[in-house]
Design a protein around this motif. Sequence first.
Motif, mmCIF file in Angstrom:
data_model
loop_
_atom_site.group_PDB
_atom_site.id
_atom_site.type_symbol
_atom_site.label_atom_id
_atom_site.label_comp_id
_atom_site.label_asym_id
_atom_site.label_seq_id
_atom_site.Cartn_x
_atom_site.Cartn_y
_atom_site.Cartn_z
ATOM 1 N N LEU A 59 2.961 3.332 -3.390
ATOM 2 C CA LEU A 59 1.540 3.647 -3.306
ATOM 3 C C LEU A 59 0.997 3.317 -1.923
ATOM 4 O O LEU A 59 1.475 2.409 -1.254
ATOM 5 C CB LEU A 59 0.766 2.855 -4.359
ATOM 6 N N ASP A 60 -0.027 4.064 -1.530
ATOM 7 C CA ASP A 60 -0.652 3.816 -0.232
ATOM 8 C C ASP A 60 -2.019 4.479 -0.205
ATOM 9 O O ASP A 60 -2.431 5.150 -1.158
ATOM 10 C CB ASP A 60 0.230 4.363 0.903
ATOM 11 N N THR A 61 -2.704 4.276 0.901
ATOM 12 C CA THR A 61 -3.970 4.961 1.148
ATOM 13 C C THR A 61 -3.673 6.309 1.803
ATOM 14 O O THR A 61 -2.562 6.541 2.289
ATOM 15 C CB THR A 61 -4.858 4.137 2.089
ATOM 16 N N SER A 72 4.442 -3.319 1.057
ATOM 17 C CA SER A 72 4.726 -2.231 0.125
ATOM 18 C C SER A 72 4.137 -2.555 -1.238
ATOM 19 O O SER A 72 4.092 -3.709 -1.657
ATOM 20 C CB SER A 72 6.236 -1.978 -0.002
ATOM 21 N N LEU A 73 3.654 -1.522 -1.893
ATOM 22 C CA LEU A 73 3.098 -1.620 -3.240
ATOM 23 C C LEU A 73 3.699 -0.481 -4.042
ATOM 24 O O LEU A 73 3.642 0.676 -3.623
ATOM 25 C CB LEU A 73 1.573 -1.503 -3.203
ATOM 26 N N ALA A 150 -10.420 -6.020 0.977
ATOM 27 C CA ALA A 150 -10.933 -5.239 -0.151
ATOM 28 C C ALA A 150 -11.060 -3.766 0.186
ATOM 29 O O ALA A 150 -10.857 -2.901 -0.675
ATOM 30 C CB ALA A 150 -12.287 -5.804 -0.584
ATOM 31 N N GLY A 151 -11.391 -3.459 1.446
ATOM 32 C CA GLY A 151 -11.568 -2.064 1.834
ATOM 33 C C GLY A 151 -10.296 -1.254 1.696
ATOM 34 O O GLY A 151 -10.295 -0.146 1.158
ATOM 35 N N VAL A 152 -9.183 -1.799 2.192
ATOM 36 C CA VAL A 152 -7.902 -1.099 2.092
ATOM 37 C C VAL A 152 -7.483 -0.965 0.632
ATOM 38 O O VAL A 152 -7.039 0.107 0.201
ATOM 39 C CB VAL A 152 -6.815 -1.839 2.897
ATOM 40 N N GLY A 159 0.475 8.303 -4.271
ATOM 41 C CA GLY A 159 1.861 7.840 -4.219
ATOM 42 C C GLY A 159 2.781 8.953 -3.776
ATOM 43 O O GLY A 159 3.439 9.596 -4.598
ATOM 44 N N PRO A 160 2.844 9.225 -2.481
ATOM 45 C CA PRO A 160 3.569 10.403 -2.005
ATOM 46 C C PRO A 160 5.083 10.249 -1.939
ATOM 47 O O PRO A 160 5.785 11.218 -1.683
ATOM 48 C CB PRO A 160 3.001 10.609 -0.594
ATOM 49 N N ILE A 161 5.612 9.042 -2.151
ATOM 50 C CA ILE A 161 7.063 8.858 -2.074
ATOM 51 C C ILE A 161 7.577 8.299 -3.392
ATOM 52 O O ILE A 161 7.113 7.264 -3.874
ATOM 53 C CB ILE A 161 7.462 7.924 -0.912
#
Length: 258
Positions: A59-61, A72-73, A150-152, A159-161
């Motif tokens: 997952l990412d922004t 990494s998340l 908190a913003g990020v 989740g593009p990968i």
Amino acid sequence: MNRLTESICHRLGIDDPRYIEIESKMRVLPEDAKDVREYLLERKKIKHVKRVTFYDQFLDTPGLDLLRRGVSLRLRYKGDGTKVYLQYKGPGFHRQGLLYRSEFSSGRLNHLVREESHHDIIHFKEASIRSILRDVDPAMSVAMRRHLGAGVIGRISRGPILCSYQKDKFRVDLGAAFLEPSLDRLFAFHINAKGPHSLSTFWEYENEIKTENEDLGAKLEFLPELVRFNKALSEEFALKIERLDKYHRCASCFLSWD
């Protein structure tokens, strides 16, 4: 805590040393993978624990803020895909070829609702990352807010990968600690709206020093055993140290974030 433990915790931006992992990673050439597996299977002091298959969704922004910050998340899907866990690994550092970083995992997420778009990029609809973090171990949510802000966290939305694993896990008992070497075959997919899904495959060897109660002191005491074990294997197969974690290695196949 002694000074060394305090120093490592401070550098990793966490409070509890139980969440510190120490591991090594090495790249394995496809033509060597079978021989590496046989080497591990044939050694008397190495126990083959299991062979498993599962997959992660990193997952990412939209702006790849997590990638840029070295964390990494991931959502980890086990079993038939219904056993879902959220796992976070914070920024780390390398020392003598070993990676030190923080690692956190949620319990099983029973109420995660996913919306699959026509591009197969998963967006969170009724269960945002913020709402999930209210139900996880407080140490995990505190570390994420400290590392990311908190913003990020609020912008994590895709989740593009996707990465599928075939993992052979082993164990080497050392007494107060144990080694957990593994040989992984990875199939990484980049999900995007511009065309067919991209695919990259590679092999990787990992080895982590572990204890039953996650005692950092015992992990540090037995680090020479981890180094010796890896040295013997790398000399046998000319393996090279991998400095990227799985998310960043997968991303390096598909994305540019500079």
